[in-house]
Enzyme design. Structure first.
Site, PDB file in Angstrom:
ATOM      1  N   ASN A  11       0.728  -1.295  -0.138  1.00  0.00           N
ATOM      2  CA  ASN A  11      -0.043  -0.055   0.013  1.00  0.00           C
ATOM      3  C   ASN A  11       0.974   1.177   0.002  1.00  0.00           C
ATOM      4  O   ASN A  11       1.591   1.479   0.962  1.00  0.00           O
ATOM      5  CB  ASN A  11      -0.963  -0.110   1.136  1.00  0.00           C
ATOM      6  N   TRP A  12       1.076   1.758  -1.191  1.00  0.00           N
ATOM      7  CA  TRP A  12       1.991   2.949  -1.159  1.00  0.00           C
ATOM      8  C   TRP A  12       1.339   4.346  -0.688  1.00  0.00           C
ATOM      9  O   TRP A  12       2.095   5.399  -0.661  1.00  0.00           O
ATOM     10  CB  TRP A  12       2.369   3.227  -2.779  1.00  0.00           C
ATOM     11  N   LYS A  13       0.074   4.299  -0.452  1.00  0.00           N
ATOM     12  CA  LYS A  13      -0.588   5.595   0.098  1.00  0.00           C
ATOM     13  C   LYS A  13      -0.280   6.731  -0.637  1.00  0.00           C
ATOM     14  O   LYS A  13      -0.110   6.474  -2.240  1.00  0.00           O
ATOM     15  CB  LYS A  13      -0.104   5.700   1.441  1.00  0.00           C
ATOM     16  N   HIS A  99      -9.903   1.575   4.643  1.00  0.00           N
ATOM     17  CA  HIS A  99      -8.809   1.793   5.346  1.00  0.00           C
ATOM     18  C   HIS A  99      -8.928   2.943   6.494  1.00  0.00           C
ATOM     19  O   HIS A  99      -9.805   3.832   6.091  1.00  0.00           O
ATOM     20  CB  HIS A  99      -7.729   2.166   4.530  1.00  0.00           C
ATOM     21  N   GLU A 168      -6.175  -4.286  10.588  1.00  0.00           N
ATOM     22  CA  GLU A 168      -5.183  -3.422  10.667  1.00  0.00           C
ATOM     23  C   GLU A 168      -5.379  -2.592  12.221  1.00  0.00           C
ATOM     24  O   GLU A 168      -6.267  -1.700  11.989  1.00  0.00           O
ATOM     25  CB  GLU A 168      -5.078  -2.614   9.642  1.00  0.00           C
ATOM     26  N   GLY A 174       1.881   2.580  10.915  1.00  0.00           N
ATOM     27  CA  GLY A 174       2.799   3.682  10.725  1.00  0.00           C
ATOM     28  C   GLY A 174       3.587   4.044  12.358  1.00  0.00           C
ATOM     29  O   GLY A 174       3.874   4.957  12.216  1.00  0.00           O
ATOM     30  N   SER A 211       2.725  -1.426  10.383  1.00  0.00           N
ATOM     31  CA  SER A 211       4.261  -1.504  10.655  1.00  0.00           C
ATOM     32  C   SER A 211       4.879  -2.692  10.661  1.00  0.00           C
ATOM     33  O   SER A 211       5.920  -3.052  11.390  1.00  0.00           O
ATOM     34  CB  SER A 211       4.354  -1.053  12.333  1.00  0.00           C
ATOM     35  N   GLY A 232       2.661  -0.875   4.338  1.00  0.00           N
ATOM     36  CA  GLY A 232       2.772   0.421   4.072  1.00  0.00           C
ATOM     37  C   GLY A 232       4.083   0.900   3.555  1.00  0.00           C
ATOM     38  O   GLY A 232       4.822   0.500   2.609  1.00  0.00           O
ATOM     39  N   GLY A 233       4.540   1.589   4.742  1.00  0.00           N
ATOM     40  CA  GLY A 233       5.815   2.299   4.581  1.00  0.00           C
ATOM     41  C   GLY A 233       7.089   1.322   3.932  1.00  0.00           C
ATOM     42  O   GLY A 233       7.658   1.837   3.124  1.00  0.00           O
TER      43      GLY A 233
HETATM   44  P1  PGA Z   1       2.087   0.718   7.667  1.00  0.00           P
HETATM   45  O1  PGA Z   1       0.950   0.791   6.994  1.00  0.00           O
HETATM   46  O2  PGA Z   1       2.950  -0.522   7.202  1.00  0.00           O
HETATM   47  O3  PGA Z   1       3.140   1.920   7.258  1.00  0.00           O
HETATM   48  O4  PGA Z   1       2.173   0.747   9.334  1.00  0.00           O
HETATM   49  C1  PGA Z   1      -0.046  -0.252   6.712  1.00  0.00           C
HETATM   50  C2  PGA Z   1      -1.384   0.428   6.239  1.00  0.00           C
HETATM   51  O5  PGA Z   1      -1.780   1.394   6.448  1.00  0.00           O
HETATM   52  O6  PGA Z   1      -1.887  -0.180   5.330  1.00  0.00           O
END
Ligand code: PGA
Length: 250
Positions: A11-13, A99, A168, A174, A211, A232-233
């Protein structure tokens, strides 16, 4: 891990530009090298990069997804939005819905349900995100929240096999903090029980997100009954993303 394949969803946001498309080369080579291993990679870049990503991955094992969509299936006067049909036309097969970053901006359970309904009807596979906030966790409301999000989100949805659940916890996204194995196992079990008892969804895929990184993945991968990860990150860096996959499947 239960199901046959382990899923890794990137998930590149709201990150990435045209140059980042090239970072997929490394990932494509990796998938070729380990083509016998049972894993699936799904990239969900921002809308602006979907077509460029698709050109890069269309002859590979990697699949594409959107990060959200409107509930109107095809088109309409919705400034700034994109419909499931439009997503599909970019080559996307999946869409992340519900999300917490969108729920937080006011997306309602009813809107999420309508988005799921339209997406499934348009032939997209849905990754439905659910999870409690820190306050809800402290008040011991996790089960109640998961139950509500599942029941309202999946209300009257047919073709449940096109739905994947991503657990999640909001406090984990994050922040670098992940639930303990015990807590995660318990919550995944709760989710599976709700799906089975309340909506007769017998063999759901349930992922974990929040995370996930190269340090905690080995430990997370040991947890029973997780079908994969929503990342994500750490997914925006090809090397880190590959390392996460490797540590899980090799
Ligand atoms: P994160 O994000 O891995 O940066 O915590 C996960 C997500 O929001 O899907």
């Amino acid at each position: 891990m239960t199901n046959k394949y382990i899923y890794f969803i990137a998930n590149w946001k709201m990150y990435g530009d045209l140059k980042s498309v090239n970072s997929l080369n490394k990932v494509i080579n990796f998938t070729k090298k380990y083509k016998k291993k049972k894993f699936k990679l799904i990239y969900c870049p921002p809308y602006t990069l979907l077509e460029s990503f698709y050109k890069k991955i269309k002859r590979t094992k990697i699949e594409l997804g959107g990060q959200n969509c409107h509930f109107e299936p095809s088109s309409g006067p919705y400034t700034g939005s994109i419909s499931p049909t439009m997503l599909k036309k970019t080559g996307a097969k999946h869409v992340i819905l519900g999300h917490s970053e969108n729920r937080n901006e006011g997306e309602t359970e009813q809107q999420i349900n309508k988005k799921i309904n339209s997406s499934v009807k348009c032939g997209l596979k849905v990754i439905l995100c659910i999870g409690e906030t820190l306050v809800q966790k402290k008040k011991k409301k996790t089960k109640q929240i998961l139950l509500r999000q599942i029941i309202k989100g999946l209300y009257k949805i047919k073709n449940l096999n096109n739905i994947t659940i991503a657990y999640e916890p909001v406090w984990s996204i994050g922040t670098g903090v992940v639930p303990s194995n015990h807590e995660l196992e318990k919550n995944i079990k709760t989710i599976r029980n709700i799906l089975k008892k309340n909506i007769k969804f017998k063999r759901p895929k349930v992922l974990y997100g929040g995370s996930v990184n190269i340090k905690n993945i080995r430990n997370l991968a040991r947890i029973k009954d997780i079908d994969g990860f929503l990342i994500g990150g750490a997914s925006q860096n090809a090397k880190k993303f590959i390392d996460i996959v490797k540590k899980t499947i090799i």
